[in-house]
Scaffold this motif. Structure first.
Motif, PDB file in Angstrom:
ATOM      1  N   VAL A   1       0.838  -1.190   0.000  1.00 43.93           N
ATOM      2  CA  VAL A   1       0.000   0.000   0.000  1.00 43.93           C
ATOM      3  C   VAL A   1       0.877   1.245   0.000  1.00 43.93           C
ATOM      4  O   VAL A   1       0.667   2.173  -0.774  1.00 43.93           O
ATOM      5  CB  VAL A   1      -0.934  -0.001   1.227  1.00 43.93           C
ATOM      6  N   LYS A   2       1.886   1.252   0.874  1.00 48.07           N
ATOM      7  CA  LYS A   2       2.751   2.415   1.024  1.00 48.07           C
ATOM      8  C   LYS A   2       4.136   1.946   1.454  1.00 48.07           C
ATOM      9  O   LYS A   2       4.250   0.997   2.233  1.00 48.07           O
ATOM     10  CB  LYS A   2       2.148   3.338   2.087  1.00 48.07           C
ATOM     11  N   THR A   3       5.177   2.594   0.950  1.00 46.59           N
ATOM     12  CA  THR A   3       6.541   2.201   1.309  1.00 46.59           C
ATOM     13  C   THR A   3       7.218   3.288   2.129  1.00 46.59           C
ATOM     14  O   THR A   3       6.931   4.472   1.967  1.00 46.59           O
ATOM     15  CB  THR A   3       7.383   1.926   0.051  1.00 46.59           C
ATOM     16  N   PHE A   4       8.114   2.850   2.997  1.00 46.21           N
ATOM     17  CA  PHE A   4       8.934   3.746   3.813  1.00 46.21           C
ATOM     18  C   PHE A   4      10.377   3.264   3.684  1.00 46.21           C
ATOM     19  O   PHE A   4      10.843   2.466   4.497  1.00 46.21           O
ATOM     20  CB  PHE A   4       8.486   3.713   5.282  1.00 46.21           C
ATOM     21  N   ASP A   5      11.083   3.761   2.665  1.00 41.75           N
ATOM     22  CA  ASP A   5      12.442   3.290   2.397  1.00 41.75           C
ATOM     23  C   ASP A   5      13.416   3.631   3.513  1.00 41.75           C
ATOM     24  O   ASP A   5      14.305   2.842   3.828  1.00 41.75           O
ATOM     25  CB  ASP A   5      12.952   3.865   1.074  1.00 41.75           C
ATOM     26  N   ASP A   6      13.279   4.812   4.098  1.00 40.79           N
ATOM     27  CA  ASP A   6      14.207   5.248   5.141  1.00 40.79           C
ATOM     28  C   ASP A   6      13.680   4.980   6.542  1.00 40.79           C
ATOM     29  O   ASP A   6      14.300   5.370   7.521  1.00 40.79           O
ATOM     30  CB  ASP A   6      14.494   6.750   4.984  1.00 40.79           C
ATOM     31  N   GLY A   7      12.516   4.370   6.636  1.00 43.89           N
ATOM     32  CA  GLY A   7      11.929   4.103   7.943  1.00 43.89           C
ATOM     33  C   GLY A   7      11.180   5.306   8.481  1.00 43.89           C
ATOM     34  O   GLY A   7      11.034   6.335   7.814  1.00 43.89           O
ATOM     35  N   THR A   8      10.690   5.179   9.704  1.00 43.65           N
ATOM     36  CA  THR A   8       9.988   6.255  10.397  1.00 43.65           C
ATOM     37  C   THR A   8      10.614   6.393  11.780  1.00 43.65           C
ATOM     38  O   THR A   8      11.425   5.546  12.176  1.00 43.65           O
ATOM     39  CB  THR A   8       8.484   5.912  10.527  1.00 43.65           C
ATOM     40  N   PRO A   9      10.257   7.431  12.534  1.00 46.63           N
ATOM     41  CA  PRO A   9      10.860   7.572  13.874  1.00 46.63           C
ATOM     42  C   PRO A   9      10.633   6.361  14.800  1.00 46.63           C
ATOM     43  O   PRO A   9      11.517   6.011  15.573  1.00 46.63           O
ATOM     44  CB  PRO A   9      10.156   8.808  14.438  1.00 46.63           C
ATOM     45  N   ASP A  10       9.465   5.722  14.710  1.00 52.24           N
ATOM     46  CA  ASP A  10       9.233   4.566  15.582  1.00 52.24           C
ATOM     47  C   ASP A  10       9.693   3.243  14.965  1.00 52.24           C
ATOM     48  O   ASP A  10       9.964   2.285  15.687  1.00 52.24           O
ATOM     49  CB  ASP A  10       7.754   4.474  16.000  1.00 52.24           C
ATOM     50  N   ARG A  11       9.799   3.159  13.637  1.00 47.26           N
ATOM     51  CA  ARG A  11      10.342   1.975  12.961  1.00 47.26           C
ATOM     52  C   ARG A  11      11.521   2.446  12.124  1.00 47.26           C
ATOM     53  O   ARG A  11      11.337   2.962  11.035  1.00 47.26           O
ATOM     54  CB  ARG A  11       9.272   1.337  12.055  1.00 47.26           C
ATOM     55  N   LYS A  12      12.719   2.224  12.628  1.00 42.10           N
ATOM     56  CA  LYS A  12      13.922   2.792  12.005  1.00 42.10           C
ATOM     57  C   LYS A  12      14.512   1.889  10.917  1.00 42.10           C
ATOM     58  O   LYS A  12      15.706   1.867  10.691  1.00 42.10           O
ATOM     59  CB  LYS A  12      14.963   3.073  13.083  1.00 42.10           C
ATOM     60  N   PHE A  13      13.672   1.127  10.248  1.00 41.02           N
ATOM     61  CA  PHE A  13      14.122   0.236   9.184  1.00 41.02           C
ATOM     62  C   PHE A  13      13.197   0.409   7.985  1.00 41.02           C
ATOM     63  O   PHE A  13      12.067   0.864   8.127  1.00 41.02           O
ATOM     64  CB  PHE A  13      14.103  -1.226   9.656  1.00 41.02           C
ATOM     65  N   GLY A  14      13.688   0.067   6.815  1.00 39.49           N
ATOM     66  CA  GLY A  14      12.862   0.152   5.612  1.00 39.49           C
ATOM     67  C   GLY A  14      11.719  -0.848   5.693  1.00 39.49           C
ATOM     68  O   GLY A  14      11.947  -2.031   5.937  1.00 39.49           O
TER      69      GLY A  14
END
Length: 143
Positions: free
Chosen positions: A25-38
């Protein structure tokens, strides 16, 4: 990750939903503050629709075409991309309801509705490439 983009059909490799198919649905390549992994938000099928024959009644067909979806943040290392792409519009649903504890149930219900609607109307796909992706997505893996 260049290969894993939204709309791509993936296979979940680890955890509770291992061996299940999902759609990114959505990607986070650099992660987020609470999930620091892609990672990616994946909407997938936990319980696949069952086989339907022409002799079955309408009530039985409706019962057998029920789908149980899942919605989850999954690390890229636990996803295997396939060559298939699906044109399901799930991004609005996830952004509207969110994946926090309050909105997760409503988001799952909305995803279920979209999955079941699309499963029953597989023939109304515009592009042939997307049609093959949709038919692949709704088939249970044999292993």
């Amino acid at each position: 990750m260049g290969i894993i983009k939204s709309g791509k059909v993936v296979i979940v490799l680890g955890g509770r939903f291992a061996g299940r198919k999902g759609v990114v649905v959505k990607t986070f390549d650099d992660g987020t503050p609470d999930r620091k992994f892609g990672h990616a938000i994946v909407a997938g099928i936990d319980r696949y629709p069952r086989k339907v024959t022409r002799a079955m009644s309408k009530e039985k067909v409706v019962k057998r075409t029920k789908i149980k979806p899942f919605l989850k943040h999954i690390n890229y290392s636990h996803l295997m991309p396939t060559r298939y792409v699906v044109d399901l519009d799930l991004k609005k649903i996830v952004e509207e309801h969110g994946l926090k504890a309050e909105g997760r149930a409503e988001a799952r219900k909305a995803v279920k509705k979209v999955f079941e609607e699309r499963y029953l109307n597989q023939t109304t796909v515009k592009k042939e490439k997307k049609a093959t992706g949709v038919s692949y997505f709704y088939k249970k893996m044999a292993f």
